[in-house]
Design an enzyme around this catalytic site. Structure first.
Site, PDB file in Angstrom:
ATOM      1  N   ASP A 176      13.717  23.271 -17.880  1.00  0.00           N
ATOM      2  CA  ASP A 176      14.203  24.733 -17.279  1.00  0.00           C
ATOM      3  C   ASP A 176      14.261  25.683 -18.231  1.00  0.00           C
ATOM      4  O   ASP A 176      14.211  26.832 -17.817  1.00  0.00           O
ATOM      5  CB  ASP A 176      15.339  24.421 -16.407  1.00  0.00           C
ATOM      6  CG  ASP A 176      15.446  23.403 -15.434  1.00  0.00           C
ATOM      7  OD1 ASP A 176      14.229  23.251 -14.644  1.00  0.00           O
ATOM      8  OD2 ASP A 176      16.456  22.607 -15.119  1.00  0.00           O
ATOM      9  N   TYR A 202      -0.907   5.369  13.400  1.00  0.00           N
ATOM     10  CA  TYR A 202      -2.248   5.210  13.420  1.00  0.00           C
ATOM     11  C   TYR A 202      -2.886   4.557  14.514  1.00  0.00           C
ATOM     12  O   TYR A 202      -2.197   3.958  15.468  1.00  0.00           O
ATOM     13  CB  TYR A 202      -2.542   4.604  12.113  1.00  0.00           C
ATOM     14  CG  TYR A 202      -2.134   5.578  10.870  1.00  0.00           C
ATOM     15  CD1 TYR A 202      -2.373   7.177  10.800  1.00  0.00           C
ATOM     16  CD2 TYR A 202      -1.439   5.030   9.843  1.00  0.00           C
ATOM     17  CE1 TYR A 202      -1.795   7.813   9.800  1.00  0.00           C
ATOM     18  CE2 TYR A 202      -1.030   5.871   8.792  1.00  0.00           C
ATOM     19  CZ  TYR A 202      -1.260   7.217   8.760  1.00  0.00           C
ATOM     20  OH  TYR A 202      -0.708   8.293   7.797  1.00  0.00           O
ATOM     21  N   TYR A 215      -4.350  -2.370   9.728  1.00  0.00           N
ATOM     22  CA  TYR A 215      -2.912  -1.355   9.694  1.00  0.00           C
ATOM     23  C   TYR A 215      -2.661  -1.045  11.121  1.00  0.00           C
ATOM     24  O   TYR A 215      -3.391  -0.034  11.768  1.00  0.00           O
ATOM     25  CB  TYR A 215      -3.305  -0.375   8.737  1.00  0.00           C
ATOM     26  CG  TYR A 215      -2.270   0.820   8.347  1.00  0.00           C
ATOM     27  CD1 TYR A 215      -0.895   0.100   8.512  1.00  0.00           C
ATOM     28  CD2 TYR A 215      -2.501   1.735   7.604  1.00  0.00           C
ATOM     29  CE1 TYR A 215      -0.179   1.157   8.155  1.00  0.00           C
ATOM     30  CE2 TYR A 215      -1.484   2.767   7.247  1.00  0.00           C
ATOM     31  CZ  TYR A 215      -0.067   2.217   7.507  1.00  0.00           C
ATOM     32  OH  TYR A 215       0.939   3.192   7.261  1.00  0.00           O
ATOM     33  N   CYS A 234      14.323  10.151  -4.753  1.00  0.00           N
ATOM     34  CA  CYS A 234      14.193  11.809  -4.381  1.00  0.00           C
ATOM     35  C   CYS A 234      12.954  12.164  -3.780  1.00  0.00           C
ATOM     36  O   CYS A 234      12.965  13.116  -3.220  1.00  0.00           O
ATOM     37  CB  CYS A 234      14.102  12.346  -5.962  1.00  0.00           C
ATOM     38  SG  CYS A 234      12.644  11.908  -6.947  1.00  0.00           S
ATOM     39  N   ARG A 278      -0.029  -4.911   8.816  1.00  0.00           N
ATOM     40  CA  ARG A 278       0.723  -4.032   8.303  1.00  0.00           C
ATOM     41  C   ARG A 278       1.211  -3.607   9.857  1.00  0.00           C
ATOM     42  O   ARG A 278       0.432  -2.800  10.407  1.00  0.00           O
ATOM     43  CB  ARG A 278       0.425  -3.022   7.731  1.00  0.00           C
ATOM     44  CG  ARG A 278       1.429  -2.355   6.848  1.00  0.00           C
ATOM     45  CD  ARG A 278       1.003  -1.297   5.745  1.00  0.00           C
ATOM     46  NE  ARG A 278       2.245  -1.224   4.723  1.00  0.00           N
ATOM     47  CZ  ARG A 278       2.339  -0.380   3.851  1.00  0.00           C
ATOM     48  NH1 ARG A 278       1.466   0.881   3.733  1.00  0.00           N
ATOM     49  NH2 ARG A 278       3.485  -0.204   3.014  1.00  0.00           N
ATOM     50  N   ALA A 287       6.956   0.260  -3.295  1.00  0.00           N
ATOM     51  CA  ALA A 287       6.063   1.373  -3.405  1.00  0.00           C
ATOM     52  C   ALA A 287       6.883   2.244  -4.566  1.00  0.00           C
ATOM     53  O   ALA A 287       6.373   2.201  -5.829  1.00  0.00           O
ATOM     54  CB  ALA A 287       5.987   2.034  -2.253  1.00  0.00           C
ATOM     55  N   PRO A 322       0.977  -1.162  -0.052  1.00  0.00           N
ATOM     56  CA  PRO A 322       0.030   0.081  -0.016  1.00  0.00           C
ATOM     57  C   PRO A 322       0.807   1.124  -0.016  1.00  0.00           C
ATOM     58  O   PRO A 322       1.842   1.399   0.825  1.00  0.00           O
ATOM     59  CB  PRO A 322      -0.751  -0.074   1.257  1.00  0.00           C
ATOM     60  CG  PRO A 322      -0.764  -1.701   1.577  1.00  0.00           C
ATOM     61  CD  PRO A 322       0.307  -1.938   1.187  1.00  0.00           C
ATOM     62  N   CYS A 328       7.679  11.846  -5.271  1.00  0.00           N
ATOM     63  CA  CYS A 328       6.306  11.154  -5.171  1.00  0.00           C
ATOM     64  C   CYS A 328       5.657  11.537  -4.096  1.00  0.00           C
ATOM     65  O   CYS A 328       4.378  11.714  -3.876  1.00  0.00           O
ATOM     66  CB  CYS A 328       6.601   9.703  -5.499  1.00  0.00           C
ATOM     67  SG  CYS A 328       7.743   8.810  -4.475  1.00  0.00           S
TER      68      CYS A 328
HETATM   69  P1  ADP Z   1      16.970  20.651 -17.558  1.00  0.00           P
HETATM   70  O1  ADP Z   1      16.849  20.548 -16.437  1.00  0.00           O
HETATM   71  O2  ADP Z   1      15.618  21.438 -18.353  1.00  0.00           O
HETATM   72  O3  ADP Z   1      17.059  19.597 -18.483  1.00  0.00           O
HETATM   73  P2  ADP Z   1      19.842  21.215 -17.786  1.00  0.00           P
HETATM   74  O4  ADP Z   1      20.207  22.578 -17.197  1.00  0.00           O
HETATM   75  O5  ADP Z   1      19.900  20.096 -16.900  1.00  0.00           O
HETATM   76  O6  ADP Z   1      18.114  21.465 -17.992  1.00  0.00           O
HETATM   77  O7  ADP Z   1      20.584  20.989 -19.082  1.00  0.00           O
HETATM   78  C1  ADP Z   1      20.692  21.984 -20.071  1.00  0.00           C
HETATM   79  C2  ADP Z   1      21.937  21.444 -21.131  1.00  0.00           C
HETATM   80  O8  ADP Z   1      21.764  22.318 -22.101  1.00  0.00           O
HETATM   81  C3  ADP Z   1      23.194  21.949 -20.303  1.00  0.00           C
HETATM   82  O9  ADP Z   1      23.982  20.614 -20.402  1.00  0.00           O
HETATM   83  C4  ADP Z   1      23.915  22.686 -21.290  1.00  0.00           C
HETATM   84  O10 ADP Z   1      25.282  22.599 -21.566  1.00  0.00           O
HETATM   85  C5  ADP Z   1      23.039  22.601 -22.427  1.00  0.00           C
HETATM   86  N1  ADP Z   1      23.174  23.732 -23.383  1.00  0.00           N
HETATM   87  C6  ADP Z   1      22.721  25.009 -23.178  1.00  0.00           C
HETATM   88  N2  ADP Z   1      22.864  25.791 -24.153  1.00  0.00           N
HETATM   89  C7  ADP Z   1      23.266  25.402 -25.009  1.00  0.00           C
HETATM   90  C8  ADP Z   1      23.661  25.637 -26.578  1.00  0.00           C
HETATM   91  N3  ADP Z   1      23.628  26.671 -27.019  1.00  0.00           N
HETATM   92  N4  ADP Z   1      24.120  24.345 -27.378  1.00  0.00           N
HETATM   93  C9  ADP Z   1      24.275  23.135 -26.749  1.00  0.00           C
HETATM   94  N5  ADP Z   1      23.864  22.842 -25.695  1.00  0.00           N
HETATM   95  C10 ADP Z   1      23.518  23.841 -24.773  1.00  0.00           C
HETATM   96 FE1  SF4 Z   2      11.444   7.194  -6.856  1.00  0.00          FE
HETATM   97 FE2  SF4 Z   2      11.763   9.823  -6.980  1.00  0.00          FE
HETATM   98 FE3  SF4 Z   2      10.111   8.557  -8.359  1.00  0.00          FE
HETATM   99 FE4  SF4 Z   2       9.447   8.640  -6.011  1.00  0.00          FE
HETATM  100  S1  SF4 Z   2       9.597  10.570  -7.731  1.00  0.00           S
HETATM  101  S2  SF4 Z   2       9.387   6.831  -7.293  1.00  0.00           S
HETATM  102  S3  SF4 Z   2      11.643   8.524  -5.192  1.00  0.00           S
HETATM  103  S4  SF4 Z   2      12.051   8.355  -8.640  1.00  0.00           S
END
Ligand code: ADP
Ligand code: SF4
Length: 700
Positions: A650, A180, A175, A351, A228, A324, A29, A354
């Site tokens: 990003d 709980y 449970y 991480c 559980r 899980a 669960p 979830c």
């Molecule tokens: P996200 O979390 O969105 O995936 P990251 O910051 O982990 O973004 O990764 C962005 C990647 O883009 C980096 O590895 C960076 O080196 C690459 N990057 C940024 N600008 C350029 C560019 N002009 N040409 C090629 N790679 C780039």
């Molecule tokens: Fe695993 Fe992270 Fe996915 Fe949760 S969010 S299942 S901790 S990878």
């Protein structure tokens, strides 16, 4: 591919009372945030795991009575007959794949606040859980249960079990974990009763034994009855005639349930982040259970390695491999092992994003598996992909989590993909972040995707390619996706609780500077108003490398948002161990000439501390220069044959890795769909009563 015979043992059937699990993969669960209000979303989420080979698939906590109301946190209910229909969707879906469906019947006792039902919480002796986190605090103290309340609880369990059977469940839980109600009877801190339910261990287990007994009477010839139980705190307490109270409790109940589902007590240890606990971390606490009972035992430990699973079974620690998080990250984990494809497992990175979804009150999200929770509403299957509508050649720029996931899914759809990154190594932000203390397992985000990309003939990989808009026009492709990530800013924090303008001075750094190898001169201060893991981890990292680091935040706690991922207590422990003083409710008012001026967030109290380097983990903004310069090319794009330019991850909006992976996945699934086709389906509770005609007309 043929399965490795050393994993055969994982595919043995296991009897659980009157039912038989088809293999040892047991999805214990776990919260899914879906509740009875999203019954189709829930059914499809659980069904996908059964399809992927989990022999048993359970619900999350399912309340048996309105006096167990965990709102506003999401929880399921089996309060009345209408609830049965909502659950039957899930049991039918699980049964389609030959798996068993389990239900974790739950009474929260003093831990739930009954905020919606307004019933006083129930408890053995009126003792509340004095939570330090605001969402878990209550100003209503629990009621001390009298004999009638105990009789009621047993009756609610019976009725819940009968409804569970009607809903088609095969395994029904009692449970007694995680604070709980039944657990509160076990622990002397909660239970100070002087009647037959308090005092000795025999008395403290009495209620749970009775709950198991009445559950068996209600459903025992048709369903397995599982207990559980949390054992961490009990194991710390010496027993009167056995090693610990945990030993005595299990010995007293060794023949009662058909299955023991064993776990730890509090979420920071029970589902600990990989930052703090390795795979199999429960073993030292629960390893004694199988020695005391002949009933099957299931337990968890973020198991992703089939060798670890086999070892747990062979060494007599567990009979069933509970999962899980590993089942969320890869619902097809069992089938991949079964088919000799274990290297294709999308391993959980630990991480705990979830878990943050549950705290947020929304359906589960997963960093590794963007399809979790989207099986029904977006129709995303974790292993199946529709071919692209027409042959496409797509350039993805940036090989961080967003670009990697986008390229992976595009290639699965038959798109010809080029993935380029200016860095010599792929991974984007992971290149730096996986070197921070405890984050090496996050490298699985990269590893899983690289394995998939390298084995796909549709994919060309170009590390070491710093691309400009002109390079891209010359390159020749149908579409461009920029996944170029984000940059940390140097904004400080004003007393309005808003960021200031960027602050530039010698000795001011961000994590981007550390990532390229800049070594800050000590003493160092880390000023954190990002409030997730980066500030705390950078402080811990720098303290381990160079010493003399102070952590400062305007929030009330270090890495305050990590309360959502259950990491917060352990972040504070880690900072303390690394010798980092933590200053909360503070902000930076000035920095220069070797001095950092701090002030209170709400109270003007200037203080100066020696400081040569200030590392700011505050705002992160998209690095979308490439996208902007491409867009500025206007008609030249069409002339070069480029039909679309997009931003993902990003580069569109800076966030956690989970958001970047989701964004990359979403683009790859949907780039060739019309806006109407992209609309996702809205779930709603199963409606059983016709809407009153008069009311309906009035509403119209
Ligand atoms: P996200 O979390 O969105 O995936 P990251 O910051 O982990 O973004 O990764 C962005 C990647 O883009 C980096 O590895 C960076 O080196 C690459 N990057 C940024 N600008 C350029 C560019 N002009 N040409 C090629 N790679 C780039
Ligand atoms: Fe695993 Fe992270 Fe996915 Fe949760 S969010 S299942 S901790 S990878």
């Amino acid at each position: 591919m043929a399965r490795d015979p050393r994993f055969d043992i994982l595919f043995d059937p296991v009897r659980i009372g009157p039912v038989t699990a088809p293999n040892r993969f047991y999805q214990v669960p776990h919260a899914s945030g879906m509740t009875n209000a999203l019954p189709r979303v829930r059914a499809a989420f659980r069904e996908t795991k059964a399809e992927g080979g989990w022999g048993v698939v359970c619900t999350g906590a399912c309340s048996i009575h309105p006096s167990s109301d965990d709102s506003p946190l999401p929880f399921a209910t089996l309060w009345d007959k209408d609830d049965i229909k909502a659950h039957a969707l899930m049991t039918d879906a699980v049964h389609k794949h030959g798996s068993l469906a389990g239900v974790e019947l739950f009474h929260g006792g003093a831990v739930v606040m009954n905020r919606t039902t307004r019933t006083p919480p129930l408890s053995p002796s009126g003792t509340p859980w004095m939570a330090t986190h605001i969402g878990f605090m209550s100003n209503l103290r629990p009621k001390i249960m009298d004999k009638a309340d105990i009789a009621d609880l047993l009756q609610w369990q019976v009725e819940g079990a009968r409804k569970a059977r009607s809903a088609g469940f095969d395994i029904v839980y009692v449970y007694a974990g995680m604070g709980y109600l039944p657990y509160e009877f076990l622990l002397s801190d909660y239970n100070q009763r002087t009647d037959e339910f308090g005092g000795s261990v025999e008395n403290r287990v009495r209620l749970i034994k009775q709950m198991i007994e009445v559950t068996k009477e209600a459903v025992g010839d048709t369903c397995g009855v599982a207990l559980r139980i949390s054992l961490e705190e009990l194991r710390k307490r010496p027993g009167t005639h056995m090693e610990s109270e945990a030993h005595e409790v299990i010995a007293l109940m060794k023949d009662d349930p058909d299955l023991f589902d064993v776990k730890l007590d509090t979420t920071p240890t029970d589902c600990s982040a990989s930052r703090f606990s390795p795979e199999g971390s429960h073993e030292p606490i629960i390893n004694f259970v199988k020695k005391l009972t002949t009933k099957p035992v299931v337990g968890v430990g973020r198991f992703t390695s089939p060798d670890t699973m086999v070892s747990q079974v062979r060494r007599g620690v567990l009979d069933l491999i509970g999962g899980a998080r590993p089942s969320i990250a890869d619902p097809f984990l069992p089938n991949k092992i079964k088919e000799g494809r274990e290297d294709e497992i999308r391993e959980c990175i630990g991480c705990n994003i979830c878990i943050s979804s549950w705290h947020d009150g929304v359906p589960v999200r997963c960093t590794q598996n963007a399809t979790a929770g989207e099986e029904w509403r977006r129709g995303w299957h974790p292993e199946k992909f529709k071919p692209a509508r027409r042959p496409e050649k797509i350039l993805v720029v940036g090989a961080g989590p967003a670009g990697l996931e986008c390229a992976r899914v595009l290639s699965r759809r038959g798109v010809q993909v080029t993935l380029a990154d200016k860095a010599d190594e792929f991974g984007g932000r992971l290149r730096f972040e996986t070197k921070l203390p405890g984050l090496s397992a996050w490298g699985r985000v990269l590893d899983y995707r690289m394995l998939a990309l390298k084995s796909d003939a549709n994919v060309e990989l170009y590390p070491g390619s710093d691309l400009t808009a002109d390079d891209i026009l010359e390159f020749g492709c149908d579409r461009v996706v920029t996944a170029t990530g984000s940059r940390w800013g140097t904004e400080l924090y004003a007393d309005s609780e808003l960021p200031t303008a960027p602050f530039h001075a010698p000795g001011v750094y961000t994590p981007d500077d550390l990532a390229v190898g800049i070594v800050p001169e000590g003493p160092i201060a880390v000023f954190d108003f990002d409030s997730y893991y980066m500030g705390g981890l950078v402080a811990e990292h720098l303290a381990k490398l160079y010493g003399n680091v102070t952590y400062i935040t305007p929030a009330g706690q270090a890495s305050a948002w990590t309360v959502m991922t259950n990491e917060l207590p352990r972040v504070h422990q880690a900072l303390t161990r690394a010798g980092v003083p933590v200053r909360t409710l503070s902000r930076v008012a000035g920095f220069g000439d070797g001095v950092l001026t701090l002030t209170g967030l709400f109270v003007d109290q200037l203080e100066q501390i020696p400081c040569r380097s200030l590392v700011i983990t505050g705002l992160r903004r998209p690095n979308d220069d490439l996208y902007q310069s491409l867009i500025a090319k206007g008609p030249d794009l069409a002339a070069a044959g480029i039909r679309s330019v997009d931003r993902i991850g990003d580069a569109m909006a800076a966030g956690a890795i989970a958001h970047a992976v989701f964004s990359g996945h979403e683009y790859a699934r949907e780039f060739d769909l019309s806006p109407q086709e992209r609309n996702w389906r809205r779930d709603r509770p199963v409606v059983t009563e016709p809407f009153g005609k008069g009311v309906y007309e009035a509403a119209e």
